[in-house]
Design an enzyme around this catalytic site. Structure first.
Site, PDB file in Angstrom:
ATOM      1  N   HIS A  90      13.768  -0.873  17.011  1.00 11.11           N
ATOM      2  CA  HIS A  90      12.765  -0.874  15.949  1.00 11.11           C
ATOM      3  C   HIS A  90      13.288   0.035  14.832  1.00 11.11           C
ATOM      4  CE1 HIS A  90       9.493  -2.714  18.528  1.00 11.11           C
ATOM      5  NE2 HIS A  90      10.498  -2.514  19.356  1.00 11.11           N
ATOM      6  N   VAL A 130       0.866  -1.164   0.000  1.00  8.37           N
ATOM      7  CA  VAL A 130       0.000   0.000   0.000  1.00  8.37           C
ATOM      8  C   VAL A 130       0.909   1.222   0.000  1.00  8.37           C
ATOM      9  CG1 VAL A 130      -0.082  -0.014   2.537  1.00  8.37           C
ATOM     10  CG2 VAL A 130      -1.899   1.124   1.266  1.00  8.37           C
ATOM     11  N   HIS A 175      11.131  -6.792  11.488  1.00 11.11           N
ATOM     12  CA  HIS A 175      12.183  -5.816  11.224  1.00 11.11           C
ATOM     13  C   HIS A 175      13.186  -6.367  10.211  1.00 11.11           C
ATOM     14  CE1 HIS A 175      11.442  -3.915  15.454  1.00 11.11           C
ATOM     15  NE2 HIS A 175      10.539  -3.548  14.575  1.00 11.11           N
TER      16      HIS A 175
END
Length: 597
Positions: free
Chosen positions: A574, A110, A530
């Site tokens: 992250h 997307v 990740h």
């Protein structure tokens, strides 16, 4: 809620935003830059480059627009998008370290990419993480002092959705002025202060850190997320939508279209030039060609970028020949070295009715919370699932380092992480029908396991073979046990007295043996999603690696890679903020090459 309307001439219109919905609808076939992939890397590069009015940019995204999809805006509902049509719906290979299990591997399909369906945690990485990139690439451009201004261009700190005073629990000076909005949780829970107080009570390795984005990603603090005003702040909403709202005539965004191959267009001396790409909307659809007068920028991600290179004859020659692909450029490290963070969910009964467990189990409650969010952008749904996180180092005198060495980038970077979720976090498990829970997610953030991404077939619409190799290295297996024991130690703190109840049935306990803990981990481990390192950066003259320090593809002219695949090892945190920073730096490289002052 915004609505989608399909306009004439293949243009998708939503609130005056325009996207081309088929290659044949594009008004031209040549652009200065063709950007493949609309995630954090691609959206950032396309938005920044198109600020130059005389530069034409085509952004190609395999998915559609998130406009009008409420779950892409409400932070807590992002988990519902995983496995949806906005997800590539990949599956890993059977993982040896997980007792032969395979698992879903979420990647955003997307505009906005995985920033649309991730859990929004914002860590910019420790100073040591960036300095290690500089050392490994022998390029001072990547050391933290040089990277700091590019990080500050990515994001800015905003108040939490509830507007409460969080003085002392964040450091505003550590943040920048860029478009992504970052905040601490907008809906506090009763365990937030318990976690923070326990870090003060226990000290090392849990010590309190007022802002994990201030250079030292070690310690425990409020989790910062890409959320502003109670709404998800994504690569689409922060970078791409404003560029489209500005109605830049030089920015062309093509959706629902996949790049299937890069085309060699010539050579400079002995260096092959690739400045064209083939595009298609499906295995039975017509193929179209677009050309880049300056560069093709690959931002298709840890999976898509190596797969597209291999489809184009760029990779290990023997592997390509095994699929009857003609090798054009020998780069054997394409697709090799994949890393990701393994995650072990740990479940604790709690003596409370204040957990989030009631939200998804009751349609009327969820409807009321959505109504509250629509009315004021407040409430539980303004949060990501976790409010607090802690990064920990394994003690320096641990015997684990005698055998494996220290895989972290330095003392400002962690080995382990704990995230505290005030509900039962399913993560592959079936939630109990009744009860209130605290989930502690135990994570190894400095793994040594390496895997790969390689084509399975020559059909570009077939999923490649994705092997993150979770818990495949003995260091990771030893480290995850330390992470789990840290979780038990923290919730046993006096700060949790009266809250933590009996352990979940058939669950490991603080008294379980190391063997039992590891068996549990291998049976239930998931991923933090990740993935990185499949097109790693290396020094200019290195015979290993895939891209040079300026992110240009080795042995090739006309192609640059701007996504998480270029990290030489996984960052100890992250990673979305690092990818945005990488992209801002990539634009600087491009500017210096093509638009010198």
């Amino acid at each position: 809620m915004r609505t989608l309307l399909l306009g004439a001439f293949g243009i998708l219109s939503s609130n005056a935003l325009q996207f081309y919905t088929s290659p044949q609808s594009l008004p031209r076939t040549a652009y200065d830059f063709v950007v493949i992939g609309g995630g954090a890397g691609g959206s950032t590069v396309a938005a920044r480059l198109s600020q130059r009015p005389n530069v034409t940019v085509l952004l190609v995204e395999a998915g559609g627009s998130p406009e009008g999809i409420l779950a892409t805006e409400i932070p807590y509902l992002g988990v519902a998008l995983q496995g949806s049509a906005l997800d590539w719906n990949y599956t890993t290979t059977n993982q040896t370290g997980l007792l032969g299990r395979s698992m879903a591997y979420e990647r955003g399909k997307v505009l906005g990419g995985s920033t649309i369906l991730n859990l929004m945690t914002w860590n910019r990485g420790s100073d040591d993480t960036w300095d290690d990139i500089a050392r490994k690439s022998t390029a001072d451009d990547w050391a933290w002092p040089a990277i700091d201004p590019f990080y500050r261009q990515t994001s800015h700190l905003v108040p939490p959705a509830d507007g409460r005073d969080v003085t002392g629990k964040e450091i505003p000076e550590a943040h920048g002025t860029g478009p992504v909005q970052v905040s601490v949780p907008g809906f506090p829970t009763e365990i937030d202060d318990k976690v923070l107080n326990a870090s003060l009570t226990l000290g090392s390795p849990f010590e309190f850190n007022p802002d994990l984005n201030d250079g030292r990603t070690v310690g425990t603090g409020l989790l910062q997320s890409s959320i502003g005003g109670g709404e998800r702040s994504s690569a689409y909403s922060a970078y791409l939508r404003p560029a489209l709202n500005a109605q830049r005539p030089n920015l062309y965004v093509l959706v629902n279209t996949q790049a299937t191959k890069l085309i060699q267009t010539g050579s400079n001396s002995v260096t092959p030039v690739f400045r064209a790409a083939l595009l298609s909307q499906g295995p039975n659809s017509t193929t179209y060609r677009v050309n880049a007068t300056k560069e093709i920028i690959l931002s298709a991600g840890v999976i898509g970028t190596p797969a597209l290179l291999q489809l184009s004859g760029i990779g290990g020659g023997n592997f390509l020949r095994s699929l009857q692909i003609e090798p054009l450029v020998e780069l054997s490290d394409v697709g090799r070295g994949m890393q990701d963070h393994p995650l072990v969910p740990m479940y604790f009964h709690v003596n409370s009715n204040q957990t989030f467990d009631h939200v998804f189990g009751n349609v009327s409650v969820l409807a009321a919370l959505e109504a509250q969010w629509n009315a004021s952008h407040t409430g539980i749904l303004t949060n990501s699932p976790g409010n607090t996180q802690g990064f920990m180092r394994i003690p320096a005198n641990s015997s684990i380092f005698e055998k494996f060495g220290d895989p972290s980038s330095g003392t400002n970077a962690a080995h382990l992480e704990l995230i505290f979720v005030y509900s039962f976090a399913p993560l592959g498990a079936i939630p109990p029908q009744m009860g209130s829970f605290l989930s502690v997610l135990a994570i190894v953030v400095s793994p040594l396991s390496r895997g790969s991404v390689h084509l399975k077939t020559t059909n570009p619409f077939d999923s490649p073979l994705i092997n993150p190799n979770y818990l495949g290295h003995d260091f990771d297996a030893a480290a995850v046990i330390v992470a789990m024991r840290n979780a038990f130690k923290l919730v046993a703190s006096s700060d949790f007295d009266g809250l933590i109840g009996d352990p979940l049935e058939n669950f490991i306990t603080a008294n379980s043996s190391d063997d039992d803990l590891l068996t549990y981990a291998r049976n239930v481990s998931g991923t933090v999603n990740h993935g990185c390192c499949t097109c790693s950066m290396s020094p200019n003259n290195a015979i290993w690696g895939v891209v040079n320090p300026d992110l240009r593809l080795k042995k090739v002219d006309g192609v640059r890679v701007v996504d998480a695949s270029v990290f030489h090892k996984i960052p100890e945190c992250h990673i979305q903020a690092l990818v945005y920073t990488l992209a801002e730096k990539a634009v600087d490289f491009i500017d210096k090459q093509y638009f010198p002052a």
